[in-house]
Design an enzyme around this catalytic site. Structure first.
Site, PDB file in Angstrom:
ATOM      1  CE  LYS A 191      -1.679   3.195   2.124  1.00 31.19           C
ATOM      2  NZ  LYS A 191      -1.675   4.690   1.741  1.00 31.19           N
ATOM      3  CD  GLU A 266      13.125   0.842  10.353  1.00 34.25           C
ATOM      4  OE1 GLU A 266      13.455   1.834  11.047  1.00 34.25           O
ATOM      5  OE2 GLU A 266      13.933   0.086  10.009  1.00 34.25           O
ATOM      6  CB  CYS A 300      12.857   8.909   9.105  1.00 37.19           C
ATOM      7  SG  CYS A 300      13.924   7.631   8.265  1.00 37.19           S
ATOM      8  CD  GLU A 400       9.863  12.665  12.185  1.00 38.13           C
ATOM      9  OE1 GLU A 400       8.838  12.223  12.399  1.00 38.13           O
ATOM     10  OE2 GLU A 400      10.939  11.964  11.777  1.00 38.13           O
TER      11      GLU A 400
HETATM   12  P1  NAP Z   1       2.016   8.447   8.185  1.00 33.99           P
HETATM   13  O1  NAP Z   1       1.143   9.304   7.921  1.00 33.99           O
HETATM   14  O2  NAP Z   1       2.241   7.518   9.129  1.00 33.99           O
HETATM   15  O3  NAP Z   1       1.798   7.314   6.753  1.00 33.99           O
HETATM   16  C1  NAP Z   1       2.694   6.206   6.224  1.00 33.99           C
HETATM   17  C2  NAP Z   1       1.745   5.285   5.550  1.00 33.99           C
HETATM   18  O4  NAP Z   1       0.678   4.747   6.445  1.00 33.99           O
HETATM   19  C3  NAP Z   1       0.873   5.993   4.403  1.00 33.99           C
HETATM   20  O5  NAP Z   1       1.023   5.010   3.291  1.00 33.99           O
HETATM   21  C4  NAP Z   1      -0.241   6.281   5.066  1.00 33.99           C
HETATM   22  O6  NAP Z   1      -1.304   6.360   3.659  1.00 33.99           O
HETATM   23  C5  NAP Z   1      -0.463   4.974   6.038  1.00 33.99           C
HETATM   24  N1  NAP Z   1      -1.601   5.080   6.774  1.00 33.99           N
HETATM   25  C6  NAP Z   1      -2.022   5.954   7.236  1.00 33.99           C
HETATM   26  N2  NAP Z   1      -3.055   5.670   8.417  1.00 33.99           N
HETATM   27  C7  NAP Z   1      -3.130   4.428   8.249  1.00 33.99           C
HETATM   28  C8  NAP Z   1      -3.835   3.377   8.976  1.00 33.99           C
HETATM   29  N3  NAP Z   1      -4.816   3.902   9.879  1.00 33.99           N
HETATM   30  N4  NAP Z   1      -3.413   2.226   8.906  1.00 33.99           N
HETATM   31  C9  NAP Z   1      -2.529   2.012   7.975  1.00 33.99           C
HETATM   32  N5  NAP Z   1      -1.977   2.572   7.141  1.00 33.99           N
HETATM   33  C10 NAP Z   1      -2.173   3.982   7.376  1.00 33.99           C
HETATM   34  O7  NAP Z   1       3.377   9.017   7.502  1.00 33.99           O
HETATM   35  P2  NAP Z   1       3.945   9.854   6.569  1.00 33.99           P
HETATM   36  O8  NAP Z   1       3.276  11.315   6.879  1.00 33.99           O
HETATM   37  O9  NAP Z   1       3.488   9.383   5.306  1.00 33.99           O
HETATM   38  O10 NAP Z   1       5.502   9.839   6.708  1.00 33.99           O
HETATM   39  C11 NAP Z   1       6.150  10.488   7.432  1.00 33.99           C
HETATM   40  C12 NAP Z   1       6.579   9.725   8.696  1.00 33.99           C
HETATM   41  O11 NAP Z   1       7.053   8.470   8.325  1.00 33.99           O
HETATM   42  C13 NAP Z   1       7.619  10.524   9.598  1.00 33.99           C
HETATM   43  O12 NAP Z   1       7.323  10.589  10.856  1.00 33.99           O
HETATM   44  C14 NAP Z   1       8.952  10.015   9.325  1.00 33.99           C
HETATM   45  O13 NAP Z   1       9.820  10.010  10.671  1.00 33.99           O
HETATM   46  C15 NAP Z   1       8.668   8.370   9.020  1.00 33.99           C
HETATM   47  N6  NAP Z   1       9.596   7.913   8.209  1.00 33.99           N
HETATM   48  C16 NAP Z   1      10.307   6.930   9.040  1.00 33.99           C
HETATM   49  C17 NAP Z   1      11.394   6.249   8.001  1.00 33.99           C
HETATM   50  C18 NAP Z   1      12.006   5.188   8.804  1.00 33.99           C
HETATM   51  O14 NAP Z   1      12.916   4.469   8.101  1.00 33.99           O
HETATM   52  N7  NAP Z   1      12.285   5.204  10.104  1.00 33.99           N
HETATM   53  C19 NAP Z   1      11.286   6.478   6.776  1.00 33.99           C
HETATM   54  C20 NAP Z   1      10.487   7.202   6.213  1.00 33.99           C
HETATM   55  C21 NAP Z   1       9.483   8.129   6.856  1.00 33.99           C
HETATM   56  P3  NAP Z   1      -1.720   7.807   3.090  1.00 33.99           P
HETATM   57  O15 NAP Z   1      -0.412   7.806   2.541  1.00 33.99           O
HETATM   58  O16 NAP Z   1      -3.159   7.647   2.753  1.00 33.99           O
HETATM   59  O17 NAP Z   1      -1.691   8.667   4.498  1.00 33.99           O
END
Ligand code: NAP
Ligand code: MG
Length: 497
Positions: A191, A266, A300, A400
């Site tokens: 997804k 992650e 991240c 963050e």
């Molecule tokens: P996010 O809002 O948590 O979304 C990540 C993914 O989860 C997206 O595909 C999102 O879909 C999906 N999602 C949202 N709600 C969900 C639910 N209830 N159940 C299952 N999946 C769901 O994060 P983001 O804003 O896209 O990314 C930024 C964050 O990711 C930051 O906090 C960053 O630090 C972290 N990150 C961490 C790493 C690492 O390796 N540690 C790498 C990259 C990013 P949608 O796109 O539709 O919202």
């Protein structure tokens, strides 16, 4: 006149990108479902639409999981491991061969500079090639139980794996989980993030072109709360690999807990970067700049909390201000140092942090407000920004931002830097610049972080385990350690007669 020519170049680039995916990919087929809503794909550099992908729903996830289950029972899990490895190697080669198009689509969909998107394609290919070599080396062991018994262990695929992907480096993130999962003989449902679904759909087609059987990898674009949630909740998904925010990570973990699926998480970070007074500042300055501003800060593990020893604070701040003022910013196709942020929503988030910080009296020595590059006034641009003297209890020192804002904090010594560094729920990465190996190693020992960099932030690559302490996550991706998430160990005990 100039604006018009930029617009013409942009239209040409969109045309060069070719037909963009507007379908789900399930069981080896493009699925067009007119009952589904669509999600506009926006080029963050111009704010213009480049296409739309379907908003897959619970039924789409159901169909994808059914396909992944039957592909697992089919030839995939029983394929001789060397053949599986050879197929995965070919996936890497096919991705590299399609670099120009994949990079262009990634730039248009995600906004990153084209040169960075090209590196992402290479890294995506590297993951498949790196893990391909492991397919025939996942050996079990023999356990001595005395003369009357024979005992051995086998690595068995977990089954259907779910992969929920963020938008910041989509190609790397897709490959980082898929490559080890497939190497171990699992199948997958992906997804992608709603803002950046295009390249996942292109990559899965390349995979099947080189011979990965239909249904082994399925891609369902859609919203997180619907498609993502359905994937994490699905009882036939036995492992969920999630990269994203801490809040969503908790939701995914509790959904997986309902059917005892394992998770790799992650999550975010607020990684400390320590500069001690004996540091080589000629090396440290470009390193600090890269650590926080690469990918417009949407990484991240970015080094976003700069803890500087008092004696060099003013000099370093001056040098950083100068260095960041030289960085260029523009549309991804123009290949500047920084591209736009991924979405209007992300620009709002980043701008909100800056506006609130200024209202609390925090001073930005560079940046601090959105900018509007000529010809791309509707894009989502925020410049490299440096906030000085940030109080350690301020939200800018703790939360963050996921954008190009560096928080600079003054510290007395290494001990104080470690204390402040660890005073965080996060624990993803950390860095230090010092010429003293003792201080460097004390820092490495003392700091809570999954990766520690000494005199050079980042750069570890795909062969080095990566993951977080504390709220930054569970499990390790990259390197051989990532494989551990994707197999069960079965012990077979024979009693001799
Ligand atoms: P996010 O809002 O948590 O979304 C990540 C993914 O989860 C997206 O595909 C999102 O879909 C999906 N999602 C949202 N709600 C969900 C639910 N209830 N159940 C299952 N999946 C769901 O994060 P983001 O804003 O896209 O990314 C930024 C964050 O990711 C930051 O906090 C960053 O630090 C972290 N990150 C961490 C790493 C690492 O390796 N540690 C790498 C990259 C990013 P949608 O796109 O539709 O919202
Ligand atoms: Mg987009």
């Amino acid at each position: 006149m100039r604006q018009r020519s930029k617009e013409e170049q942009w239209h040409q680039a969109v045309e060069n990108a070719g037909q963009l995916p507007d379908y789900l990919y399930i069981n080896g087929e493009r699925v067009y479902d007119s009952s589904l809503q669509s999600i506009e794909s926006v080029d963050p550099g111009s704010g213009r639409s480049i296409g739309a992908v379907p908003a897959g729903n619970r039924q789409s996830i159901e169909a994808a999981v059914v396909a992944a289950r039957s592909a697992l029972q089919g030839p995939w899990r029983d394929l001789p491991p060397r053949e599986r490895g050879q197929l995965l190697w070919r996936v890497g080669e096919a991705i590299r061969a399609d670099k120009a198009r994949l990079a262009l689509v990634e730039t248009l969909d995600n906004g990153k500079p084209l040169k960075d998107a090209e590196v992402c394609v290479e890294r995506c290919a590297d993951y498949f090639c790196y893990y391909a070599g492991m397919a025939d080396k996942l050996e079990g062991s023999s356990v001595p139980l005395g003369a009357g018994k024979v005992c051995f262990t086998e690595h068995v695929p977990i089954g259907v794996t779910g992969h929920i992907i963020p938008w910041n480096v989509p190609l790397n993130m897709i490959a980082r989980g898929l490559a080890p999962a497939l190497t171990c003989g699992n199948t997958a449902v992906v997804k992608p993030a709603e803002d950046t679904s295009m390249t996942a759909l292109l990559v899965v087609e390349l995979m099947e072109k080189v011979g990965i059987p239909p249904g082994v990898v399925n891609v369902v674009s859609g919203y997180g709360h619907e498609a993502g949630q359905a994937l994490a909740e699905h009882p036939d998904v036995h492992h969920v690999t999630f990269t994203g925010s801490v809040a969503t990570g908790k939701t995914v973990m509790s959904a997986a807990a309902q059917h005892i699926a394992s998770v790799s998480l992650e999550l975010g970070g607020k990684s400390p970067h320590i500069i001690l007074d004996d540091a080589d500042l000629d090396r440290a300055v470009p390193d600090i700049v890269r650590a926080v501003f690469a990918n417009s800060g949407q990484i991240c593990s970015a080094g976003t909390r700069l803890l500087v020893q008092k004696g060099i604070y003013n000099e370093l701040l001056d040098r950083l201000t100068q260095a960041s003022s030289k960085l260029t910013l523009g549309h991804g196709l123009d290949n500047k140092d920084l591209g736009p942020l991924v979405s209007a929503k992300q620009l709002d988030t980043v701008n909100g942090f800056a506006t609130r910080a200024e209202a609390r009296g925090i001073k930005f020595v560079s940046g601090g407000q959105p900018v509007h590059p000529e010809g791309f006034e509707q894009g989502f641009y925020f410049p490299p920004s440096i906030a000085m003297d940030v109080p350690v209890d301020d939200e800018l020192a703790n939360d963050e931002v996921f954008g190009p804002i560096l928080s600079v904090i003054s510290v007395d010594d290494l001990e104080e830097a470690i204390t402040i560094g660890n005073n965080s729920d996060y624990g993803l990465a950390a860095g230090i610049h010092t010429r003293d190996i003792n201080r460097a190693l004390k820092f490495a020992r003392g700091i809570d972080a999954g990766q520690v960099y000494i005199n050079g932030y980042h750069g570890a690559g795909d062969t080095v385990p990566f993951g977080g302490f504390k709220h930054s996550g569970i499990g390790r991706e990259k390197g051989l350690a990532a494989l551990n998430a994707y197999y069960e160990i079965k012990s077979v005990v024979v009693t001799l007669c």
